[in-house]
Write a protein that holds these residues in place. Structure first.
Motif, PDB file in Angstrom:
ATOM      1  N   MET A 263       0.824  -1.203   0.000  1.00  0.00           N
ATOM      2  CA  MET A 263       0.000   0.000   0.000  1.00  0.00           C
ATOM      3  C   MET A 263       0.864   1.262   0.000  1.00  0.00           C
ATOM      4  O   MET A 263       0.497   2.270  -0.617  1.00  0.00           O
ATOM      5  N   TYR A 264       2.011   1.214   0.662  1.00  0.00           N
ATOM      6  CA  TYR A 264       2.904   2.372   0.682  1.00  0.00           C
ATOM      7  C   TYR A 264       3.348   2.724  -0.736  1.00  0.00           C
ATOM      8  O   TYR A 264       3.250   3.885  -1.169  1.00  0.00           O
ATOM      9  N   PHE A 265       3.835   1.747  -1.477  1.00  0.00           N
ATOM     10  CA  PHE A 265       4.333   2.028  -2.823  1.00  0.00           C
ATOM     11  C   PHE A 265       3.191   2.331  -3.792  1.00  0.00           C
ATOM     12  O   PHE A 265       3.377   3.090  -4.747  1.00  0.00           O
ATOM     13  N   LEU A 266       2.010   1.758  -3.535  1.00  0.00           N
ATOM     14  CA  LEU A 266       0.846   2.104  -4.351  1.00  0.00           C
ATOM     15  C   LEU A 266       0.539   3.595  -4.214  1.00  0.00           C
ATOM     16  O   LEU A 266       0.334   4.305  -5.215  1.00  0.00           O
ATOM     17  N   PHE A 267       0.520   4.109  -2.966  1.00  0.00           N
ATOM     18  CA  PHE A 267       0.244   5.520  -2.728  1.00  0.00           C
ATOM     19  C   PHE A 267       1.374   6.405  -3.248  1.00  0.00           C
ATOM     20  O   PHE A 267       1.129   7.520  -3.712  1.00  0.00           O
ATOM     21  N   TRP A 268       2.596   5.921  -3.162  1.00  0.00           N
ATOM     22  CA  TRP A 268       3.745   6.697  -3.644  1.00  0.00           C
ATOM     23  C   TRP A 268       3.636   6.942  -5.147  1.00  0.00           C
ATOM     24  O   TRP A 268       3.953   8.017  -5.642  1.00  0.00           O
ATOM     25  N   GLY A 269       3.196   5.920  -5.868  1.00  0.00           N
ATOM     26  CA  GLY A 269       3.044   6.084  -7.309  1.00  0.00           C
ATOM     27  C   GLY A 269       1.796   6.835  -7.688  1.00  0.00           C
ATOM     28  O   GLY A 269       1.750   7.539  -8.703  1.00  0.00           O
ATOM     29  N   LEU A 270       0.746   6.711  -6.883  1.00  0.00           N
ATOM     30  CA  LEU A 270      -0.579   7.213  -7.236  1.00  0.00           C
ATOM     31  C   LEU A 270      -0.666   8.729  -7.280  1.00  0.00           C
ATOM     32  O   LEU A 270      -1.274   9.313  -8.189  1.00  0.00           O
ATOM     33  N   VAL A 272       1.556  11.196  -7.632  1.00  0.00           N
ATOM     34  CA  VAL A 272       2.327  12.022  -8.567  1.00  0.00           C
ATOM     35  C   VAL A 272       1.478  12.402  -9.774  1.00  0.00           C
ATOM     36  O   VAL A 272       1.357  13.591 -10.108  1.00  0.00           O
ATOM     37  N   PRO A 273       0.823  11.451 -10.464  1.00  0.00           N
ATOM     38  CA  PRO A 273      -0.098  11.864 -11.541  1.00  0.00           C
ATOM     39  C   PRO A 273      -1.264  12.706 -11.037  1.00  0.00           C
ATOM     40  O   PRO A 273      -1.663  13.672 -11.710  1.00  0.00           O
ATOM     41  N   PRO A 396       4.412  13.788  -4.018  1.00  0.00           N
ATOM     42  CA  PRO A 396       4.346  14.991  -4.853  1.00  0.00           C
ATOM     43  C   PRO A 396       5.559  15.917  -4.727  1.00  0.00           C
ATOM     44  O   PRO A 396       6.057  16.407  -5.752  1.00  0.00           O
ATOM     45  N   PRO A 397       6.082  16.204  -3.515  1.00  0.00           N
ATOM     46  CA  PRO A 397       7.289  17.040  -3.449  1.00  0.00           C
ATOM     47  C   PRO A 397       8.497  16.409  -4.140  1.00  0.00           C
ATOM     48  O   PRO A 397       9.302  17.125  -4.748  1.00  0.00           O
ATOM     49  N   ILE A 398       8.631  15.073  -4.044  1.00  0.00           N
ATOM     50  CA  ILE A 398       9.716  14.408  -4.762  1.00  0.00           C
ATOM     51  C   ILE A 398       9.536  14.616  -6.264  1.00  0.00           C
ATOM     52  O   ILE A 398      10.496  14.933  -6.988  1.00  0.00           O
ATOM     53  N   GLY A 399       8.296  14.445  -6.735  1.00  0.00           N
ATOM     54  CA  GLY A 399       8.025  14.672  -8.149  1.00  0.00           C
ATOM     55  C   GLY A 399       8.345  16.099  -8.558  1.00  0.00           C
ATOM     56  O   GLY A 399       8.948  16.331  -9.617  1.00  0.00           O
ATOM     57  N   GLY A 400       7.964  17.079  -7.709  1.00  0.00           N
ATOM     58  CA  GLY A 400       8.252  18.478  -8.018  1.00  0.00           C
ATOM     59  C   GLY A 400       9.737  18.774  -8.020  1.00  0.00           C
ATOM     60  O   GLY A 400      10.229  19.541  -8.863  1.00  0.00           O
ATOM     61  N   ALA A 401      10.480  18.186  -7.087  1.00  0.00           N
ATOM     62  CA  ALA A 401      11.929  18.390  -7.040  1.00  0.00           C
ATOM     63  C   ALA A 401      12.601  17.795  -8.282  1.00  0.00           C
ATOM     64  O   ALA A 401      13.543  18.379  -8.834  1.00  0.00           O
ATOM     65  N   ILE A 402      12.111  16.657  -8.739  1.00  0.00           N
ATOM     66  CA  ILE A 402      12.658  16.040  -9.950  1.00  0.00           C
ATOM     67  C   ILE A 402      12.400  16.932 -11.159  1.00  0.00           C
ATOM     68  O   ILE A 402      13.267  17.103 -12.024  1.00  0.00           O
ATOM     69  N   VAL A 403      11.185  17.507 -11.226  1.00  0.00           N
ATOM     70  CA  VAL A 403      10.855  18.416 -12.332  1.00  0.00           C
ATOM     71  C   VAL A 403      11.807  19.611 -12.341  1.00  0.00           C
ATOM     72  O   VAL A 403      12.329  20.012 -13.400  1.00  0.00           O
ATOM     73  N   ALA A 404      12.054  20.191 -11.156  1.00  0.00           N
ATOM     74  CA  ALA A 404      12.932  21.358 -11.066  1.00  0.00           C
ATOM     75  C   ALA A 404      14.361  21.016 -11.473  1.00  0.00           C
ATOM     76  O   ALA A 404      15.033  21.792 -12.172  1.00  0.00           O
ATOM     77  N   GLN A 405      14.841  19.846 -11.076  1.00  0.00           N
ATOM     78  CA  GLN A 405      16.197  19.425 -11.402  1.00  0.00           C
ATOM     79  C   GLN A 405      16.355  19.121 -12.886  1.00  0.00           C
ATOM     80  O   GLN A 405      17.451  19.231 -13.442  1.00  0.00           O
TER      81      GLN A 405
END
Length: 444
Positions: A263-270, A272-273, A396-405
């Motif tokens: 469930m943790y990894f399901l939510f981690w992936g969910l 970001v989109p 989401p913050p990880i996704g945003g940081a990746i976008v910025a980088q």
């Protein structure tokens, strides 16, 4: 020993109510799995009834205004970047929306404990006050910290105290139909995820941000009054001594730990989109008003994802369907969102991902129930959601940081999301094999 105790409790409850005691088949279902965790609890009540279905309707309304509201994070992410908080980065703004999800799930152990002790009414009342108050305060907010305190923390905690009893209460009236009942309950969040964005999109230009939030808050208050009057529980609730080990003991069971992991990894992936679908569409050239329409499309499609797969899952196996739908989410992110640049491709991804991700959310609850004794379901669900809350907080913050980088590109956030989905598929598959073996036709 744990399975035997639950069998005894359920049989005693059944006899007290004058109902038929569990059959030999029911007793078999309550036996412990290989690691000592019970597969399911025998029923001590008729399947359904008027009060049961009234509870389902109230729970669906509660999900409409809690999870359904929070499902609109993509809309708020884009709006804050363009208007109220345009001086902040995407990653910084995403902490508001991710914290709202975080508190909705992190407070689940507390909400679950209140449900186990008092039933659904007390946590629902607390949640109603906090959720509505938080949105009213957000309507007059202008600074970053004010949005964090009102929308993320106050409203997020309130949504948790609504979400958890609303999810748990209908499950106490059913066993054979748990999948479809959970789907119908969670379908309310899909409707909320459609109606709230359309409301905001149409009234925001007319009355401004403040009154838009207040109008939504008044609608939420009305539906929560209905939820408070209709949601009941079929369990006997009473005073119980608080023990921290009640939350930690399930982590000694391997099946429960695998469920937490998955469930943790399901939510981690969910999320970001969910958080970046609108922002990424605008980045690739879609007009803002059209991009806002992606949120109701995604949530509208998830209505079918949270009902039809659950109906099928009750017949062919809940773990089987969860594995297939989570794998489909992986394929959609890599095969459609990652390369998609055209309006048609992005809308197609939103609709199809709404179906696949909706199934993942709708089936989570019956799977937790499958590895939990029913009398412990409230705080066991709270434990898993609490652990998963860190995925909703950081995703989401990880996704945003990746976008910025990566100079504004959304390629690697797509990869991060898809990889998280794939890991969750591996976890669900491992747990399914532990429970039902390697036979693919087994109804697990």
């Amino acid at each position: 020993m744990r399975g035997s105790a639950n069998t005894s409790d359920s049989e005693g409850s059944s006899l007290e109510k004058g109902l038929k005691p569990p059959t030999a088949q029911d007793m078999e279902l309550s036996k412990s799995s290989a690691d000592g965790s019970p597969k399911d609890a025998p029923p001590s009540f008729p399947e359904g009834g008027f009060e049961a279905w009234l509870t389902v309707s109230g729970a669906s309304a509660a999900l409409f205004v809690s999870f359904g509201w929070v499902n609109c994070i993509g809309l708020f992410q884009a709006n804050y970047e363009i208007n109220q908080l345009k001086g902040y980065s995407s990653s910084t703004i995403s902490w508001i929306t991710s914290m709202e999800f975080f508190f909705m799930t992190f407070m689940s152990p507390v909400a679950g404990r209140l449900f186990d002790r008092y039933g659904p009414r007390i946590p629902l009342l607390i949640g109603t006050v906090l959720h509505v108050l938080g949105l009213m305060m957000a309507s007059i907010s202008t600074k970053y910290y004010q949005f964090v305190l009102s929308q993320a923390i106050c409203s997020g905690i309130g949504a948790s105290f609504i979400f958890n009893p609303a999810m748990a209460a209908p499950q106490t009236y059913f066993r054979e139909k748990r999948g479809i009942v959970a789907g119908l309950t969670v379908a309310g969040s899909s409707l909320g995820g459609v109606i709230f964005p359309l409301m905001v999109q149409h009234i925001l230009p007319r009355v401004g941000f403040g009154w838009t939030m207040r109008i939504c808050a008044f609608l939420i208050l009305g539906l929560l009054i209905f939820a408070n009057l209709t949601i009941t529980s079929n369990l006997k609730h009473g005073r119980r001594t608080f023990k921290l080990m009640d939350y930690l003991n399930p982590l000694k069971e391997l099946n429960f730990c695998i469920m937490c992991f998955s469930m943790y990894f399901l939510f981690w992936g969910l999320f970001v989109p969910f958080d970046y679908i609108v922002v990424s569409a605008i980045h690739y050239g879609m007009p803002q008003t059209l991009a806002y329409s992606l949120v109701p499309v995604l949530n509208g499609a998830s209505f079918f994802g949270r009902t039809i797969p659950n109906y099928i899952a009750d017949r062919v196996g809940r773990f089987n369907v969860m594995i297939v739908m989570s794998l489909l989410s992986t394929i959609l992110v890599l095969g459609l969102w990652l390369p998609g640049r055209s309006t048609g491709a992005i809308f197609a991804f939103s609709a199809l991902f709404g179906i696949s991700s909706g199934a993942g959310i709708g089936l989570g609850l019956p799977l937790i129930a499958h590895v939990s004794p029913m009398k412990e379901f409230g705080f066991r669900m709270g434990t898993i959601l609490c652990i998963s809350s860190f995925a909703t907080l950081t995703g989401p913050p990880i996704g945003g940081a990746i976008v910025a980088q990566d100079g504004g590109s959304f390629i690697y956030p797509c990869v991060f999301s898809a990889l998280s989905f794939l890991i969750s598929v591996a976890g669900f598959a491992a747990l399914r094999i532990r429970l039902g073996g390697w036979k693919f036709t087994a109804n697990i």
